[in-house]
Every structure is written in C-alpha cells, then in structure tokens.
Design a protein around this motif. Sequence first.
Motif, PDB file in Angstrom:
ATOM      1  N   ARG A  53     -28.243  19.823   5.053  1.00  0.00           N
ATOM      2  CA  ARG A  53     -28.200  18.865   6.210  1.00  0.00           C
ATOM      3  C   ARG A  53     -27.938  17.167   5.290  1.00  0.00           C
ATOM      4  O   ARG A  53     -29.254  17.104   4.252  1.00  0.00           O
ATOM      5  CB  ARG A  53     -28.608  18.410   7.415  1.00  0.00           C
ATOM      6  N   PRO A  54     -27.339  17.018   5.133  1.00  0.00           N
ATOM      7  CA  PRO A  54     -26.572  15.366   4.012  1.00  0.00           C
ATOM      8  C   PRO A  54     -27.863  14.317   4.661  1.00  0.00           C
ATOM      9  O   PRO A  54     -27.118  13.865   5.971  1.00  0.00           O
ATOM     10  CB  PRO A  54     -25.402  15.226   3.993  1.00  0.00           C
ATOM     11  N   ARG A  72     -30.826  10.998  12.495  1.00  0.00           N
ATOM     12  CA  ARG A  72     -30.859  11.025  14.380  1.00  0.00           C
ATOM     13  C   ARG A  72     -30.940  12.377  14.687  1.00  0.00           C
ATOM     14  O   ARG A  72     -30.382  12.568  13.158  1.00  0.00           O
ATOM     15  CB  ARG A  72     -30.002  10.094  14.607  1.00  0.00           C
ATOM     16  N   THR A  78     -31.370  19.052  11.933  1.00  0.00           N
ATOM     17  CA  THR A  78     -32.312  17.984  12.364  1.00  0.00           C
ATOM     18  C   THR A  78     -33.506  17.518  13.407  1.00  0.00           C
ATOM     19  O   THR A  78     -34.253  16.965  13.764  1.00  0.00           O
ATOM     20  CB  THR A  78     -31.014  16.637  12.807  1.00  0.00           C
TER      21      THR A  78
HETATM   22  C1  LIG Z   1     -23.173  11.730   2.961  1.00  0.00           C
HETATM   23  C2  LIG Z   1     -23.750  11.510   4.554  1.00  0.00           C
HETATM   24  C3  LIG Z   1     -24.798  11.024   5.190  1.00  0.00           C
HETATM   25  C4  LIG Z   1     -25.261  11.270   5.880  1.00  0.00           C
HETATM   26  N1  LIG Z   1     -27.142  10.254   6.149  1.00  0.00           N
HETATM   27  C5  LIG Z   1     -27.211  10.357   7.354  1.00  0.00           C
HETATM   28  C6  LIG Z   1     -28.541   9.327   7.212  1.00  0.00           C
HETATM   29  O1  LIG Z   1     -28.905   9.222   7.067  1.00  0.00           O
HETATM   30  N2  LIG Z   1     -29.014   9.935   9.095  1.00  0.00           N
HETATM   31  C7  LIG Z   1     -28.434  10.268   9.531  1.00  0.00           C
HETATM   32  O2  LIG Z   1     -28.629  10.544  11.228  1.00  0.00           O
HETATM   33  N3  LIG Z   1     -27.800  11.676   9.476  1.00  0.00           N
HETATM   34  C8  LIG Z   1     -26.721  10.874   8.832  1.00  0.00           C
HETATM   35  N4  LIG Z   1     -25.751  12.120   8.227  1.00  0.00           N
HETATM   36  C9  LIG Z   1     -25.444  12.609   9.134  1.00  0.00           C
HETATM   37  C10 LIG Z   1     -26.277  14.000   9.354  1.00  0.00           C
HETATM   38  O3  LIG Z   1     -25.797  14.507   8.231  1.00  0.00           O
HETATM   39  C11 LIG Z   1     -26.378  15.197  10.281  1.00  0.00           C
HETATM   40  O4  LIG Z   1     -26.206  14.875  11.898  1.00  0.00           O
HETATM   41  C12 LIG Z   1     -26.234  16.263  10.317  1.00  0.00           C
HETATM   42  O5  LIG Z   1     -25.809  16.887   9.404  1.00  0.00           O
HETATM   43  C13 LIG Z   1     -26.230  16.873  11.455  1.00  0.00           C
HETATM   44  O6  LIG Z   1     -26.702  17.828  11.255  1.00  0.00           O
HETATM   45  P1  LIG Z   1     -27.526  19.196  12.269  1.00  0.00           P
HETATM   46  O7  LIG Z   1     -27.894  20.495  12.361  1.00  0.00           O
HETATM   47  O8  LIG Z   1     -28.970  18.289  13.464  1.00  0.00           O
HETATM   48  O9  LIG Z   1     -26.209  18.713  13.718  1.00  0.00           O
HETATM   49  P2  LIG Z   1     -25.675  20.601  13.935  1.00  0.00           P
HETATM   50  O10 LIG Z   1     -24.192  19.328  14.464  1.00  0.00           O
HETATM   51  O11 LIG Z   1     -25.796  21.389  14.407  1.00  0.00           O
HETATM   52  O12 LIG Z   1     -24.552  20.879  12.378  1.00  0.00           O
HETATM   53  C14 LIG Z   1     -24.025  21.296  12.193  1.00  0.00           C
HETATM   54  C15 LIG Z   1     -23.619  21.550  11.198  1.00  0.00           C
HETATM   55  O13 LIG Z   1     -22.252  20.728  10.595  1.00  0.00           O
HETATM   56  C16 LIG Z   1     -22.764  19.010   9.787  1.00  0.00           C
HETATM   57  N5  LIG Z   1     -22.766  18.217  10.662  1.00  0.00           N
HETATM   58  C17 LIG Z   1     -22.700  17.924  11.585  1.00  0.00           C
HETATM   59  N6  LIG Z   1     -22.363  16.545  11.564  1.00  0.00           N
HETATM   60  C18 LIG Z   1     -21.958  15.842  10.598  1.00  0.00           C
HETATM   61  C19 LIG Z   1     -21.702  14.519  10.177  1.00  0.00           C
HETATM   62  N7  LIG Z   1     -22.122  13.456  11.064  1.00  0.00           N
HETATM   63  N8  LIG Z   1     -22.177  14.516   9.350  1.00  0.00           N
HETATM   64  C20 LIG Z   1     -21.910  15.389   7.816  1.00  0.00           C
HETATM   65  N9  LIG Z   1     -22.083  16.658   8.232  1.00  0.00           N
HETATM   66  C21 LIG Z   1     -22.879  16.738   9.541  1.00  0.00           C
HETATM   67  C22 LIG Z   1     -24.422  19.505   9.410  1.00  0.00           C
HETATM   68  O14 LIG Z   1     -24.036  19.353   8.471  1.00  0.00           O
HETATM   69  C23 LIG Z   1     -24.230  21.172   9.417  1.00  0.00           C
HETATM   70  O15 LIG Z   1     -23.658  22.078   8.421  1.00  0.00           O
HETATM   71  C24 LIG Z   1     -25.139  11.974   6.973  1.00  0.00           C
HETATM   72  C25 LIG Z   1     -23.659  12.444   6.856  1.00  0.00           C
HETATM   73  C26 LIG Z   1     -23.139  12.625   5.532  1.00  0.00           C
HETATM   74  C27 LIG Z   1     -22.553  13.219   5.172  1.00  0.00           C
END
Ligand SMILES: Cc1cc2nc3c(=O)[nH]c(=O)nc-3n(C[C@H](O)[C@H](O)[C@H](O)COP(=O)(O)OP(=O)(O)OC[C@H]3O[C@@H](n4cnc5c(N)ncnc54)[C@H](O)[C@@H]3O)c2cc1C
Length: 259
Positions: A53-54, A72, A78
């Motif tokens: 997760r980024p 978040r 997360t």
């Molecule tokens: C460059 C970058 C920087 C980020 N920095 C932050 C940060 O500092 N703080 C923070 O809270 N969040 C940040 N995010 C968003 C964060 O990556 C997603 O909320 C997180 O990947 C969600 O994963 P999950 O498994 O909890 O959710 P799920 O929805 O179950 O994720 C499923 C898939 O979708 C991807 N995904 C879902 N939502 C996002 C999203 N908004 N952006 C990118 N990929 C997503 C996940 O990586 C995973 O592969 C950032 C995203 C990017 C691209």
Amino acid sequence: MAHKRKEMATILCQRLLAPGIYDCTLETALAKEAEPGQFIAVYPKDKSMLLPRPISICEADGRRETLRIVYRVAGAGTAEFSNWKEGEKIWILGVLGNGFPWKDVREGQTALLMGGGIGIPPILELAKRVAGPKKIVLGYRDGDCFLRNDLEKYGDVILATEDGSVGSRGNVLDAVWENGLDGDVIFACGPMPMLRAVKGFAAREGIRAYISLEERMACGVGACLGCVCRTKDVDAHSHVHSARICTDGPVFEAQEVDI
Ligand SMILES: Cc1cc2nc3c(=O)[nH]c(=O)nc-3n(C[C@H](O)[C@H](O)[C@H](O)COP(=O)(O)OP(=O)(O)OC[C@H]3O[C@@H](n4cnc5c(N)ncnc54)[C@H](O)[C@@H]3O)c2cc1C
Ligand code: FES
C-alpha cells in the motif's frame, strides 16, 4: 538518486491521531534518501493481500533513520497496519516517486502549500524544507485538525473545514479566496476535486503549481500501468500522452496533466 529497495523496518511507535487516522514512526535506513512528496509501499502481512500500500512520507529524519507516516484506515491493508505494535518488523519498498521540486522556490518567493484531508501528511516534510515565507492552507472534514500544530512551526496556517466548524467553510480554495491569499509557487496534495480547483486557480492567476496525484495504485514501480494519467506532452519513450503516476509522479506540474 538512490535505487529503490525492499527493507525491513521497525515500528518505533504508533498512536491514534484523529478518528481513523494513525501516526506511525518507523526506523529504516531509507529515511536518509527520502524527499517530501515521495512515498513508501508498505506490505501487509496477510498473504491474501499481494500488493503493498502506497503511503506518503510525512517526516524524514536521515540522522536518526526514522520515517513518519500518517494514514487513514481505508480498507483491509490499512486496517492491518493500525494494529502494529512497538518493536514489530514490517517490509517496505522505497523510496518511491519523484517528490515535490522544493528547491525550485527562489529567494524572495512565497510558497503556497495546500493539503486536503489525507493529502496533508506530505505537506509537513515539504514545509520543513521550503525556504522563505510560506502560507500553509489545510482543508479538513471537521474540527479534528490533525498535524495542524506540527505545521504551525513552519509557516502561517490557514484552515478550511467542510462543516465550517473551524476556519473557512469549504475546501482549501475557499480559504484562499476568503483570505485573499496568493504566492509565487503552489504545492498541493489532496482529493481530486481539490486538485482540479487548484489547477484552475493556478491557471487563472498565472502561478506555477505542482500537484501530487495520490491515485489508486497497484504495483507502485511502473510495471502494471494501473496508475496512468493523461498528459499534455508525449512521453519520450512510449510516445503516448500518458504518464505513470507511481514512477513519473506522483507530483506533476498542474498544467501538464489532464485531471
Ligand atoms: C502516492 C500515494 C501516497 C499515498 N499516501 C497516503 C498517506 O500518506 N496516507 C493515507 O492515508 N493514504 C495514502 N494514500 C492512499 C493509500 O495508499 C490507500 O488508502 C491504501 O492503499 C488503501 O489500502 P487498503 O488495503 O486499506 O484499502 P483497499 O481499498 O482494500 O485497497 C485495495 C487496493 O486498492 C489500492 N488503493 C485503495 N485506495 C487507494 C488510494 N486512495 N490510493 C492508492 N491506492 C489505493 C490499495 O493499495 C490496494 O492495492 C496514498 C496513495 C498514493 C498513491
Ligand atoms: S502502479 Fe503499476 S505502473 Fe503504476
């Protein structure tokens, strides 16, 4: 620039910062290379989740080798991270992405730093590095203004909340209009509607703006094309009007990308 690599990091501390938002400090040598606007990819331990997760770098201390991240809880990955305990080891990949071109701010210029919601964390390390006067505009859903105190150490902080409980009612642009703010260069990170508004504002006012597109991502290393966005210019290698947010970004000059 150093090569990205997979490293084992140690959780030094983690706490709840606001409802659903966690503040975590990791020990990792990657901190020495981290630039504001770059991010790390964090691997869940649950093997049913393959992709890391980024998460943006909120603060980096190269001397102590620590990175601070603020995230978040959005889904399963997360949610797993929110259970990390002090001393736990996790795998991370980094540092990824290009980061904000903070050294481009020239002497005498005023930087306008804008962060919306979970786009606020990368603004903290940026605020520390940008020299000279800074106006920092932060947009929240409500009065839980996480990271506000940290950011107040580095510039004038102006607030907006969606429910109007603190500062201007609305988003960061509402606070910009209400307070008659301007600057020579804009750096912004936040949800897409906010970034579209920032792009429009920058075009109308003739201000150079850099926006960080924290879009959905998969591999995070340029291999899957799951994160492409349309660009004004043609890519020199692929000859297409597109860029990969994970490797060419996440920071772009606002007028260069279709959002
Ligand atoms: C460059 C970058 C920087 C980020 N920095 C932050 C940060 O500092 N703080 C923070 O809270 N969040 C940040 N995010 C968003 C964060 O990556 C997603 O909320 C997180 O990947 C969600 O994963 P999950 O498994 O909890 O959710 P799920 O929805 O179950 O994720 C499923 C898939 O979708 C991807 N995904 C879902 N939502 C996002 C999203 N908004 N952006 C990118 N990929 C997503 C996940 O990586 C995973 O592969 C950032 C995203 C990017 C691209
Ligand atoms: S996320 Fe795979 S190419 Fe960007």
